[in-house]
Design a protein around this motif. Structure first.
Motif, PDB file in Angstrom:
ATOM      1  N   VAL A  47       0.849  -1.199   0.000  1.00 16.13           N
ATOM      2  CA  VAL A  47       0.000   0.000   0.000  1.00 16.13           C
ATOM      3  C   VAL A  47       0.885   1.249   0.000  1.00 16.13           C
ATOM      4  O   VAL A  47       0.624   2.211  -0.735  1.00 16.13           O
ATOM      5  CB  VAL A  47      -0.949   0.009   1.218  1.00 16.13           C
ATOM      6  N   TYR A  48       1.940   1.228   0.811  1.00 14.12           N
ATOM      7  CA  TYR A  48       2.870   2.363   0.868  1.00 14.12           C
ATOM      8  C   TYR A  48       3.487   2.629  -0.512  1.00 14.12           C
ATOM      9  O   TYR A  48       3.581   3.766  -0.968  1.00 14.12           O
ATOM     10  CB  TYR A  48       4.000   2.093   1.866  1.00 14.12           C
ATOM     11  N   GLY A  49       3.921   1.555  -1.163  1.00 18.11           N
ATOM     12  CA  GLY A  49       4.560   1.697  -2.470  1.00 18.11           C
ATOM     13  C   GLY A  49       3.609   2.250  -3.525  1.00 18.11           C
ATOM     14  O   GLY A  49       3.974   3.148  -4.294  1.00 18.11           O
ATOM     15  N   VAL A  50       2.389   1.725  -3.547  1.00 19.15           N
ATOM     16  CA  VAL A  50       1.388   2.185  -4.525  1.00 19.15           C
ATOM     17  C   VAL A  50       1.040   3.650  -4.282  1.00 19.15           C
ATOM     18  O   VAL A  50       0.977   4.462  -5.218  1.00 19.15           O
ATOM     19  CB  VAL A  50       0.118   1.305  -4.453  1.00 19.15           C
ATOM     20  N   LEU A  51       0.812   4.012  -3.010  1.00 18.86           N
ATOM     21  CA  LEU A  51       0.460   5.398  -2.670  1.00 18.86           C
ATOM     22  C   LEU A  51       1.610   6.358  -2.974  1.00 18.86           C
ATOM     23  O   LEU A  51       1.378   7.489  -3.416  1.00 18.86           O
ATOM     24  CB  LEU A  51       0.067   5.502  -1.196  1.00 18.86           C
ATOM     25  N   ALA A  52       2.836   5.915  -2.739  1.00 19.87           N
ATOM     26  CA  ALA A  52       4.007   6.757  -3.038  1.00 19.87           C
ATOM     27  C   ALA A  52       4.075   7.043  -4.531  1.00 19.87           C
ATOM     28  O   ALA A  52       4.327   8.182  -4.957  1.00 19.87           O
ATOM     29  CB  ALA A  52       5.288   6.073  -2.562  1.00 19.87           C
ATOM     30  N   PHE A  53       3.810   6.021  -5.338  1.00 19.80           N
ATOM     31  CA  PHE A  53       3.862   6.153  -6.800  1.00 19.80           C
ATOM     32  C   PHE A  53       2.754   7.080  -7.311  1.00 19.80           C
ATOM     33  O   PHE A  53       3.000   7.999  -8.098  1.00 19.80           O
ATOM     34  CB  PHE A  53       3.742   4.763  -7.438  1.00 19.80           C
ATOM     35  N   ILE A  54       1.525   6.855  -6.844  1.00 17.86           N
ATOM     36  CA  ILE A  54       0.387   7.687  -7.274  1.00 17.86           C
ATOM     37  C   ILE A  54       0.579   9.131  -6.825  1.00 17.86           C
ATOM     38  O   ILE A  54       0.308  10.076  -7.572  1.00 17.86           O
ATOM     39  CB  ILE A  54      -0.941   7.120  -6.719  1.00 17.86           C
ATOM     40  N   SER A  55       1.079   9.304  -5.610  1.00 21.20           N
ATOM     41  CA  SER A  55       1.257  10.651  -5.048  1.00 21.20           C
ATOM     42  C   SER A  55       2.251  11.478  -5.849  1.00 21.20           C
ATOM     43  O   SER A  55       2.023  12.667  -6.094  1.00 21.20           O
ATOM     44  CB  SER A  55       1.722  10.564  -3.587  1.00 21.20           C
ATOM     45  N   ILE A  56       3.344  10.847  -6.263  1.00 22.41           N
ATOM     46  CA  ILE A  56       4.367  11.601  -6.999  1.00 22.41           C
ATOM     47  C   ILE A  56       3.846  12.021  -8.372  1.00 22.41           C
ATOM     48  O   ILE A  56       4.148  13.115  -8.864  1.00 22.41           O
ATOM     49  CB  ILE A  56       5.694  10.800  -7.121  1.00 22.41           C
ATOM     50  N   ILE A  57       3.032  11.159  -9.009  1.00 20.72           N
ATOM     51  CA  ILE A  57       2.432  11.515 -10.307  1.00 20.72           C
ATOM     52  C   ILE A  57       1.493  12.705 -10.150  1.00 20.72           C
ATOM     53  O   ILE A  57       1.555  13.684 -10.905  1.00 20.72           O
ATOM     54  CB  ILE A  57       1.675  10.304 -10.907  1.00 20.72           C
ATOM     55  N   LEU A  58       0.602  12.635  -9.154  1.00 19.38           N
ATOM     56  CA  LEU A  58      -0.357  13.723  -8.921  1.00 19.38           C
ATOM     57  C   LEU A  58       0.354  15.005  -8.486  1.00 19.38           C
ATOM     58  O   LEU A  58      -0.040  16.108  -8.883  1.00 19.38           O
ATOM     59  CB  LEU A  58      -1.384  13.303  -7.866  1.00 19.38           C
ATOM     60  N   ALA A  59       1.400  14.854  -7.675  1.00 15.27           N
ATOM     61  CA  ALA A  59       2.144  16.031  -7.208  1.00 15.27           C
ATOM     62  C   ALA A  59       2.770  16.768  -8.380  1.00 15.27           C
ATOM     63  O   ALA A  59       2.677  17.998  -8.476  1.00 15.27           O
ATOM     64  CB  ALA A  59       3.226  15.603  -6.214  1.00 15.27           C
ATOM     65  N   PHE A  60       3.384  16.033  -9.276  1.00 18.42           N
ATOM     66  CA  PHE A  60       4.030  16.650 -10.436  1.00 18.42           C
ATOM     67  C   PHE A  60       3.001  17.269 -11.376  1.00 18.42           C
ATOM     68  O   PHE A  60       3.260  18.261 -12.035  1.00 18.42           O
ATOM     69  CB  PHE A  60       4.864  15.607 -11.183  1.00 18.42           C
ATOM     70  N   SER A  61       1.791  16.676 -11.406  1.00 18.66           N
ATOM     71  CA  SER A  61       0.718  17.211 -12.245  1.00 18.66           C
ATOM     72  C   SER A  61       0.177  18.529 -11.698  1.00 18.66           C
ATOM     73  O   SER A  61      -0.247  19.398 -12.459  1.00 18.66           O
ATOM     74  CB  SER A  61      -0.437  16.203 -12.335  1.00 18.66           C
ATOM     75  N   LEU A  62       0.191  18.683 -10.378  1.00 16.35           N
ATOM     76  CA  LEU A  62      -0.430  19.847  -9.739  1.00 16.35           C
ATOM     77  C   LEU A  62       0.552  20.951  -9.366  1.00 16.35           C
ATOM     78  O   LEU A  62       0.129  22.013  -8.905  1.00 16.35           O
ATOM     79  CB  LEU A  62      -1.164  19.401  -8.458  1.00 16.35           C
ATOM     80  N   ILE A  63       1.842  20.723  -9.574  1.00 13.30           N
ATOM     81  CA  ILE A  63       2.853  21.631  -9.034  1.00 13.30           C
ATOM     82  C   ILE A  63       2.735  23.048  -9.592  1.00 13.30           C
ATOM     83  O   ILE A  63       3.054  24.026  -8.921  1.00 13.30           O
ATOM     84  CB  ILE A  63       4.274  21.058  -9.253  1.00 13.30           C
ATOM     85  N   GLN A  64       2.241  23.193 -10.842  1.00 10.60           N
ATOM     86  CA  GLN A  64       2.061  24.521 -11.428  1.00 10.60           C
ATOM     87  C   GLN A  64       0.705  25.120 -11.063  1.00 10.60           C
ATOM     88  O   GLN A  64       0.554  26.330 -10.972  1.00 10.60           O
ATOM     89  CB  GLN A  64       2.192  24.447 -12.959  1.00 10.60           C
TER      90      GLN A  64
END
Length: 754
Positions: free
Chosen positions: A471-488
């Protein structure tokens, strides 16, 4: 609910989410591939190399993007190697840290793309502290694998671009239409909302700057990417939409009304302006809808609402004349008619975009020579002279580089002295948050801390619910994708998601998750505090002190724009390119001025020196460029008479007055002051033609000839608009002269006191 679903769909189809997915692929593929090949130990180095080189992957010319990423790859490899070889010797490491921080951050003098390469270099420097490699062989292997990771990301970026070549340009066009639609609606509100006008004007400054930035990126993307074989049909469509969006923006700018005159003319009869205001709102919403369709590819909405609103605006003119009666109604009717003409032109451009998006076969063609199009590109100079010119304390980037260097060295020493577990988290916070302006640094610090706390709370909640590393690994992966999408779009949300991702990545290696969360929050707060305090105390460069040069440039560009408009009026057939270039430069100068003013409002109140005078100068410059644009637009779209001698004399007077304002800012006297006194033109001299035409019209009405022919109408419109706008420009230039003189005098007084 439908709106939320629509916004979610737009986000999923956006290039921001696309780049997030790209990062996810860049991270996952090396891990999966090297796992099956039995070389999983090499995967982290490859992934770090890929992540470090994502900042340079922004919309624009493919050639420039590739060059930026290649330079970024070389820079990150070199910096990582230097830091890893220096880590064993603290004095050497501190010197290296200071040298790299200063020199790499100074690269930002070469523009926005260079600043992203600079950020990649600084990020590589910080992440090198997290890499545990000691022997030369291990270090060189790490660096080589990072290079592979960087090249892998570049290849991936080009593959994504090949798969969806239209996506970046469509997103930029969509963003541009969205901003223009919002701007058009805002300008409509200015017609009637007298009490909120000051607040609304400040909002226009922000939108103008954002639109100009989008158009600059689109110019680079669309005009520099032309092939010898010509443009494809779709590229032609994109260019048509872009050209129409520029025309719409320029038409909106050209109808910056003298609201004091509007208030006087219409007084308690503001209901006659409501139809024009509603038309602006409907056109603005239509542009926003079209912006969404560029991403969603749905059906184009019917044009009936637009046409009905235009008809209502036209009927409002007739109702006004019937209510007020001629000749008293003539001035107000001409104002409404001129406003209607501009709105009609706006609607024509909106319909042009509709036709292009609907694939109408006879849609307009672009006839733009390569030689002409190149003139509209703002090229960045990359010579050594740019660096030399900025190597002094007067340069904002130079000061920022010094501040950043001191903050990073101090942050690292703090970690060493207090034996902080992950000192590089402090450094990471500093380089991510710290910006040349105090206001933006403070804002990002606040968002970063709040986002980190939110992310930490969410992570704690998940840890309390489950202890599953999958669960930690999946959430870490999804979070980084969403974070990079929202950073701007939303830095606060991105910071929360980054925190979640980092916490779960470390949780995979460290079973004590709560300890990881605790240090992450503490280090972020320390780094943010260092960034804010350093920006406030060390070589501060408050925006008020930067404004003088930006104001000077705006005045000079307005003067050139006025003279180009004079040439256009004298010969509309041959002066269009020079006029459009002058207009573009004036709009860019005003955009820079607006951006500078926004930064000023973010500075501490005590540092906003002569705020009211600055605001007045910004507003006067903005109004002046719009008044000039109004004359130029009228000349382009109407058959006009020859420019009168009075017009040329007034242009000379305004030009001289603007030059005097420049001299005030540069604190020098000018012989033009004497010349200006001999170019006085009575305020009513320009109105002679209008008054003669009005008298003739009144005489015809008295004789029973109430029909108004187009020649007389256009003559009245031209005479009224030119006369009033030139008198308005005279007044604006005189006010600018007085304001710049007061501003310079106040600065001189403040300097003497200090």
């Amino acid at each position: 609910m439908r709106e939320k679903i629509k916004h979610f769909e737009l986000f999923i189809k956006s290039t921001d989410f696309d780049r997030g997915v790209r990062l996810g692929v860049a991270i996952s593929v090396p891990f999966i591939t090297l796992y099956f090949l039995g070389y999983l130990a090499y995967a982290p180095a490859v992934v770090i190399g890929a992540v470090l080189n994502t900042p340079g992957d922004i919309p624009g010319s493919t050639k420039r993007k590739v060059n930026a990423i290649l330079i970024s790859i070389g820079l990150t490899m070199l910096i990582t190697a230097i830091i890893l070889f220096s880590k064993a010797f603290l004095p050497l490491l501190l010197c290296t840290l200071a040298t790299i921080s200063f020199s790499v951050s100074l690269i930002s003098v070469y523009g926005f793309r260079a600043s992203l390469v600079s950020f990649s270099g600084l990020l590589a420097m910080v992440l090198a502290f997290a890499i545990e490699k000691e022997s030369p062989r291990e270090i060189l292997t790490q660096v080589a694998l990072m290079g592979v990771g960087g090249l892998w990301y570049l290849l991936l970026s080009l593959i994504f671009q090949k798969i969806s070549p239209k996506k970046d340009k469509n997103q930029l066009l969509s963003d541009s239409l969205l901003l223009i639609g919002s701007y058009l609606k805002l300008r409509g509100k200015l017609l009637t909302q007298k009490k909120k006008r000051d607040q609304l004007l400040r909002q226009t400054f922000v939108l103008q700057n954002q639109i100009t930035e989008k158009h600059e990126t689109l110019r680079e993307t669309l005009l520099s990417a032309r092939k010898r074989s010509g443009r494809s049909r779709y590229e032609e469509k994109q260019l048509l939409i872009f050209v129409s969006s520029i025309k719409i923006f320029e038409l909106i700018e050209a109808k910056y009304l003298d609201y004091k005159v509007m208030d006087t003319l219409f007084g308690q009869r503001k209901e006659f302006l409501k139809a024009a205001k509603k038309l602006n709102k409907i056109m603005g919403n239509h542009l926003i809808h079209l912006s969404e369709l560029l991403i969603q590819n749905n059906k184009i909405p019917p044009k009936k609402t637009l046409l009905n609103a235009l008809e209502n605006a036209n009927e409002a003119i007739t109702k006004y004349i019937e209510t007020v009666k001629l000749p008293e109604a003539r001035e107000g009717a001409l104002v409404l008619k001129n406003l209607y003409d501009y709105q009609e032109l706006l609607l024509q451009e909106i319909r042009a975009i509709r036709r292009v998006m609907a694939n109408v076969q006879n849609a307009s063609k672009i006839s733009l020579k390569r030689k002409d199009s190149k003139q509209f590109l703002t090229l960045q100079e990359y010579s050594l002279d740019v660096l030399v010119q900025n190597f002094n304390l007067n340069s904002t980037i130079f000061r920022h580089s010094l501040r950043l260097t001191l903050a990073i060295v101090f942050g690292y020493l703090l970690g060493v002295v207090f034996d902080i577990q992950n000192t590089y988290w402090i450094l990471l916070t500093i380089i991510v948050i710290m910006r040349p302006s105090y206001g933006l640094t403070k804002e990002r610090s606040k968002d970063r801390i709040i986002g980190t706390l939110i992310g930490a709370v969410i992570a704690i909640g998940i840890v309390l619910i489950t202890q599953n590393i999958v669960v930690y690994g999946v959430l870490a992966f999804i979070s980084i994708i969403l974070a990079f999408s929202l950073i701007q779009q939303n830095y606060k949300s991105a910071a929360a998601l980054i925190t979640i991702s980092i916490i779960f990545v470390y949780s995979l290696m460290n079973p004590n998750t709560f300890e990881v969360i605790q240090y992450r929050v503490l280090d972020t707060c320390i780094g943010a505090t260092i960034a804010i305090v350093t920006n406030y105390l060390i070589f501060p460069r408050w925006e008020a002190s930067n404004l003088k040069q930006i104001l000077l440039n705006a005045l000079e560009m307005n003067k050139k724009y006025l003279l180009a408009t004079q040439e256009l009026y004298q010969d509309p057939t041959t002066q269009k390119i020079s006029y459009k270039l002058a207009r573009k430069e004036a709009f860019l100068a005003i955009s820079n001025l607006n951006a500078s003013f926004q930064r000023l409002t973010q500075d501490p109140k005590s540092k906003q020196q002569e705020f009211q005078l600055i605001y007045e100068m910004v507003t006067l410059n903005q109004t002046m460029v719009s008044a000039i644009a109004s004359i130029g637009t009228f000349v382009i779209h109407h058959k006009t008479t020859a420019a009168s001698e009075e017009f040329n004399r007034v242009v000379l007077k305004i030009s001289n007055t603007l030059e005097i304002s420049c001299d005030h800012l540069m604190n020098k006297k000018n012989e033009k002051i004497i010349t200006a006194r001999h170019t006085e033109v009575p305020n009513d001299s320009l109105l002679n033609t209008y008054q003669k035409l009005s008298t003739q019209r009144d005489e015809n009405i008295r004789k029973g000839n109430t029909e108004l022919d187009l020649t007389t109408l256009h003559g009245l419109q031209e005479a009224y608009l030119i006369a009033n706008h030139m008198n308005w420009l005279q007044s604006l230039s005189e006010n600018l002269k007085k304001t710049t003189e007061s501003y310079q005098q106040s600065l001189k007084t403040a300097l003497e006191r200090s």
